[in-house]
Write an enzyme that holds these catalytic residues in place. Structure first.
Site, mmCIF file in Angstrom:
data_model
loop_
_atom_site.group_PDB
_atom_site.id
_atom_site.type_symbol
_atom_site.label_atom_id
_atom_site.label_comp_id
_atom_site.label_asym_id
_atom_site.label_seq_id
_atom_site.Cartn_x
_atom_site.Cartn_y
_atom_site.Cartn_z
ATOM 1 C CG HIS A 335 -1.595 1.278 1.499
ATOM 2 N ND1 HIS A 335 -2.857 1.567 1.050
ATOM 3 C CD2 HIS A 335 -1.184 2.382 2.178
ATOM 4 C CE1 HIS A 335 -3.191 2.784 1.427
ATOM 5 N NE2 HIS A 335 -2.188 3.304 2.121
ATOM 6 C CD GLU A 336 2.277 3.595 3.815
ATOM 7 O OE1 GLU A 336 2.691 4.668 3.327
ATOM 8 O OE2 GLU A 336 1.247 3.514 4.506
ATOM 9 C CG HIS A 339 0.572 6.302 -0.809
ATOM 10 N ND1 HIS A 339 -0.634 6.834 -1.196
ATOM 11 C CD2 HIS A 339 0.333 5.713 0.397
ATOM 12 C CE1 HIS A 339 -1.556 6.588 -0.285
ATOM 13 N NE2 HIS A 339 -0.999 5.901 0.701
ATOM 14 C CD GLU A 415 -4.136 6.556 2.514
ATOM 15 O OE1 GLU A 415 -3.982 5.335 2.748
ATOM 16 O OE2 GLU A 415 -3.199 7.367 2.511
#
Length: 475
Positions: A335-336, A339, A415
């Site tokens: 997920h990070e 970004h 997100e």
């Protein structure tokens, strides 16, 4: 001429009063709006005492009640600290606290042999006194939050001595950065001529990039211990995942966040080909010292006598464990890294710098307006630092509120996109379980008022994120 001069004076005075009144009115309007939103959310905390049906499969009643009480206590604290802050700010403005502090800093400079012509020196003394005042008035609230609320709900890991040492260190480090940067910025504004706003913006851009680059290597280690992630399966899998998306990973660190709090986190930093990943030890199930402490205190260390543990003991040990398994940690990092891969970091930097340039440009337009200074009690001088304070903090307040809301909306969109990226990496199932564990570990309350959520939540509510992951998880 005398009559018209009197009329002009009356108009100027009314303009100054209107500016001052508008600032106070807007400040209290924002406070009342925030209080209204908080009351809506607080009603949710008070009335939602049982686990909703849609949460039955992901949250037990004990954890639900713990998170409800934790968030209720935080809401109460936020109300009283917010009320104090608003009253304090209003009294400072009404009783001329800003010009008083400026005059006081001038007297200190005078005693040291620096006259009024040393405006930058006086500005630095003013900043030092203002931040010291802020630190002292905020200290009781910080102590209460740490040693009453966080302690009550099992998050605080600090002693009073550690807390005070940490606070002093933070204050000193802040001054070591704030004062030199501020002096250079004021100097640039003074000598920059008609286009000083361009030079000031470029300077703040360079400073922000430097601070982001050096923070984790030189500043953060002053407060927490950073150690390289040991060689092993987790590190290998992180490196493989980073390589698969061309993330230029150079180092992976574990930070000892457990000595301060049991809250967990993860982030990456660095520019160009020098990226590093930082994992809080509280995020890692097998590294968290809190898990070892919990097992030792409960006397439930797994047995190695070959007879096996009872299911009841196994369940208790499992429930006490904090953090995520390796697969779940990888999903969180997926997920990070999403970004980064989707350009969210660069987009946020661009938005921030566009906003910074606009603010400096408007500052250049407004800095010559004497009525702004008079409205805040500066009748005989127009210090540059005070102009920055008045314009950026007070005059731009409506714009800042709108911008903050827009960035919150954009953040939620980012997100969801990062979650979708983790799904493409095949991490949907593990991210689903990781989000549930992190919500449990941090006692996040999964039910929220729609208006409060829309205004405040930079991350989507848990149920919305899980729903977006659910279909992929079942595939």
């Amino acid at each position: 001429m005398g009559m018209w001069a009197s009329v002009d004076a009356m108009w100027d005075m009314s303009a100054e009063k209107r500016i001052f009144g508008a600032v106070l009115l807007f400040s209290w309007t924002v406070y009342l709006w925030e209080t209204f939103l908080s009351r809506r959310q607080r009603r949710i905390y008070k009335t939602t005492t049982h686990v909703p049906l849609e949460l039955g499969q992901i949250m037990d009643s004990e954890t639900f009640e713990k998170s409800r009480l934790y968030q209720l206590d935080k809401s109460t604290f936020s109300f009283w600290s917010g009320l104090y802050s608003e009253i304090e700010g209003t009294l400072i403005l009404l009783f001329g606290g800003i010009p008083y502090l400026w005059r006081l800093s001038g007297r200190f400079c005078g005693h040291a042999g620096f006259g009024p012509e040393y405006e930058i020196t006086q500005s630095l003394v003013f900043l030092l006194l203002a931040t010291l005042f802020s630190a002292l008035t905020g200290l009781p609230w910080s102590l209460y939050n740490t040693f009453v609320i966080e302690e009550k709900h099992g998050f605080n890991q600090q002693t009073l001595g550690f807390f005070m040492k940490d606070a002093i260190k933070k204050f000193i480090v802040t001054q070591c950065i704030l004062l030199p940067v501020s002096s250079l910025l004021l100097y640039i504004i003074k000598i920059g001529g008609d286009y000083f706003f361009i030079y000031a913006w470029l300077f703040t851009l360079v400073v922000s990039l430097v601070l982001v680059t050096i923070y984790a290597d030189y500043i953060a280690p002053l407060f927490d211990k950073f150690t390289p992630l040991p060689e092993g399966k987790l590190k290998q899998e992180i490196e493989v995942m980073a390589k698969s998306i061309d993330f230029p990973l150079t180092k992976v660190y574990v930070v000892e966040g457990s000595k301060r709090s049991s809250h967990s986190n993860a982030y990456f930093y660095g520019f160009f080909k020098n990226k590093r990943i930082v994992l809080f030890d509280t995020l890692l199930e097998e590294y968290s010292v809190l898990n070892k402490d919990n097992q030792e205190e409960s006397g439930m260390e797994p047995r190695n006598d070959g007879e096996g543990d009872s299911e009841e003991i196994k369940a208790k040990v499992k429930n006490k464990k904090q953090g995520c398994k390796n697969e779940e940690v990888l999903a969180v990092l997926g997920h990070e890294l999403g970004h980064w891969k989707l350009g969210h970091t660069v987009k946020n930097i661009i938005i921030s710098q566009m906003n910074s340039f606009l603010c400096f440009f408007l500052f250049a337009v407004l800095i010559g307006r004497k009525e702004l200074f008079v409205a805040f009690g500066f009748y005989d001088s127009q210090p540059t630092l005070i102009g920055l304070l008045i314009i950026f903090q007070f005059i731009f307040s409506p714009y800042n509120e709108v911008l903050s809301f827009c960035l919150t909306v954009l953040s939620r969109r980012f997100e969801f996109q990062a979650d979708a990226f983790a799904k493409k990496l095949g991490k949907a199932k593990d991210l689903y379980s990781a989000l549930i564990k992190l919500n449990k570990d941090n006692l996040g309350f999964p039910v929220s008022d729609w208006l409060f959520s829309m205004w405040h939540y930079s991350h989507p509510p848990l149920l919305e994120r899980l729903q977006a992951l659910k279909n992929s998880k079942q595939d």
